[in-house]
Scaffold this active site. Structure first.
Site, PDB file in Angstrom:
ATOM      1  N   LYS A 108      13.671  19.281  -1.951  1.00 38.38           N
ATOM      2  CA  LYS A 108      13.052  18.568  -0.497  1.00 38.38           C
ATOM      3  C   LYS A 108      14.096  17.529  -0.319  1.00 38.38           C
ATOM      4  O   LYS A 108      14.296  16.291  -1.081  1.00 38.38           O
ATOM      5  CB  LYS A 108      11.927  18.081  -0.317  1.00 38.38           C
ATOM      6  CG  LYS A 108      11.559  17.567   0.990  1.00 38.38           C
ATOM      7  CD  LYS A 108       9.806  17.013   1.212  1.00 38.38           C
ATOM      8  CE  LYS A 108       8.903  18.277   1.248  1.00 38.38           C
ATOM      9  NZ  LYS A 108       7.718  17.686   1.523  1.00 38.38           N
ATOM     10  N   ASP A 203      -3.206  13.538   4.048  1.00 33.47           N
ATOM     11  CA  ASP A 203      -2.380  14.693   4.906  1.00 33.47           C
ATOM     12  C   ASP A 203      -2.687  15.973   4.716  1.00 33.47           C
ATOM     13  O   ASP A 203      -2.001  16.838   4.320  1.00 33.47           O
ATOM     14  CB  ASP A 203      -0.930  14.251   4.673  1.00 33.47           C
ATOM     15  CG  ASP A 203      -0.010  14.744   5.855  1.00 33.47           C
ATOM     16  OD1 ASP A 203      -0.497  14.831   6.957  1.00 33.47           O
ATOM     17  OD2 ASP A 203       1.235  14.799   5.513  1.00 33.47           O
TER      18      ASP A 203
END
Ligand SMILES: Nc1ncnc2c1ncn2[C@@H]1O[C@H](COP(=O)(O)OP(=O)(O)OP(=O)(O)O)[C@@H](O)[C@H]1O
Ligand SMILES: [Mg+2]
Length: 419
Positions: A108, A203
């Site tokens: 990422k 989250d």
């Protein structure tokens, strides 16, 4: 989207100009098994060889190594893109570094925008670098070079739950698999909440639940995670950050974060799994746009529950099991956080549901998700219409608390925070 160079915003002294290897290490060394937390860092913006502090299992890769394993981050290796930047597939083995286990990884690339981006990268390294559990995705390493921030995870072959539930042409997940995913994700959250130093994940959503080849669910993305309250504190006070449609209403209104905020978000994902609908969908009629508001009245009503169950399940689920799961979702979505169960209790309630199979006929038949296939990806377009930053990904800007209580009118995103 205007991009302010993060170097321009960081306070003086927060930048490392030379190569990582030449700087002195400023991270407190772990002296015991106690998990290192954000507050243990002498300066959270000056980070040196984290792998020394967090343990040798975490690799500090160079940018050129990560370029090499992803063919220079080529489009053909792209796995997806979130609010933070693209994710590419790569392979590592002992030719890259002696001793490296040969495996596929997901790299990422953080599209750094100011301090918040670096803070979230660091939170991910600190939390995932130390927490290990079968239901948390494994962080293999990271890269910290000049302004570049990257994360290297174990590759999850089945991608995210979001892709399976909502993407066009995806195959509908059978009931048993949905339960397996729900229980796995619940175990991941329960582990975080009951760790020696508890963690609030903040989250929890379908795109952050990644799936292994056998649909084992693993939580990813710890950028917004927080250490739980300490001592006599009942909550952690934070800026309101999170994702539209998943964050608990009392947290959005007050900024008071507790483990029960995660339980609410879990309830939203459970609802998504039961109904096959996104938590927020602006393409639907107004009273159906908020999944929680639309579905709540049906969850405790055994006669009407079938009206909200995912039509793509084609009736292939245990009615008793669905009733139990729906009642649990109702509890998790309680307005009063005290009425929400602990994640440990959620696991205890859901595990026996796996054994209820009275209404499931024959072997599972995978059916194409026609309803979703006909439509252009509803959640994504909804996000564009409502101008939520980051295309429905988590907001890197604080969310403004609202005054009145209403599930649909909870969120108002402030302009992007610039440091
Ligand atoms: N470890 C991994 N293995 C396989 N695919 C992954 C992995 N990590 C991420 N992905 C893919 O990349 C996509 C983007 O992930 P990312 O976490 O950056 O964004 P997101 O969860 O969609 O949004 P947000 O920025 O709000 O977290 C995921 O949906 C998934 O398809
Ligand atoms: Mg994510």
């Amino acid at each position: 989207m205007p991009c302010i160079p993060w170097k321009a915003i960081l306070p003086a002294g927060c930048l490392r100009e030379s190569s990582p290897k030449t700087n002195k290490r400023v991270v407190a060394k772990q002296t015991s098994f106690q998990r290192l937390s954000f507050s243990d860092l002498s300066d959270p913006f000056l980070v040196e060889d984290l792998s020394l502090s967090l343990g040798s299992s975490l690799h500090n890769f160079t940018l050129s190594e990560l370029k090499a394993i992803t063919q220079n981050f080529s489009a053909s290796f792209l796995l997806g893109e979130g609010g933070f930047g693209p994710v590419h597939k790569g392979y590592i083995d002992d030719k890259l570094r002696p001793g490296l286990k040969a495996q596929a990884v997901a790299v990422k690339l953080l599209d750094l925008e100011g301090l918040q981006g670096h803070r979230e990268w660091l939170a991910e390294v600190i939390f995932l670098g130390q927490l290990r559990h079968p239901h948390l995705v494994k962080l293999v390493g990271y890269c910290y070079e000049d302004e570049h921030r990257l994360l290297v995870y174990e590759f999850m072959p089945k991608g995210s739950l979001e892709n399976h539930l909502f993407k066009r042409f995806s195959i509908s997940l059978p009931w048993a698999i949905r339960l397996k995913i729900t229980i796995g994700a619940a175990k991941g959250l329960a582990f975080l909440h009951e760790a020696e130093k508890p963690v609030i994940y903040r989250d929890f959503k379908a795109s952050n639940i990644l799936l292994d080849s056998d649909y084992t669910a693993k939580l990813s993305d710890f950028g917004l995670a927080k250490d739980g309250p300490e001592g006599d504190e009942t909550h952690v006070s934070t800026r309101v950050m999170g994702t539209h449609g998943y964050a608990a209403p009392e947290y959005v209104m007050t900024g008071h974060l507790t483990a029960k905020s995660d339980v609410y978000s879990f309830g939203v994902v459970l609802l998504e799994l039961l109904t096959g609908r996104r938590s927020m969908d602006k393409t639907r009629p107004s009273r159906e746009q908020s999944l929680v508001e639309w579905a709540r009245p049906y969850l405790n009503n055994s006669k009407k529950l079938n009206r909200v169950m995912d039509p793509n399940l084609d009736g292939q689920y245990s009615i008793k099991g669905a009733q139990k799961a729906a009642a649990l979702a109702y509890q998790c979505l309680s307005h009063n956080p005290k009425n929400r169960p602990l994640m440990r209790q959620v696991v205890e309630i859901l595990e026996p549901v796996q054994d209820l199979k009275e209404d499931i006929v024959g072997p599972f038949v995978y059916t194409a998700a026609m309803e979703n296939a006909r439509k252009p990806d509803p959640g994504r377009s909804a996000v564009k219409e409502t101008k939520i930053p980051n295309g429905g990904h988590r907001s890197r800007s604080p969310m403004s608390p609202t005054k009145a209580y209403s599930d649909t009118a909870l969120y108002k995103n402030s302009p992007r925070h610039k440091g």
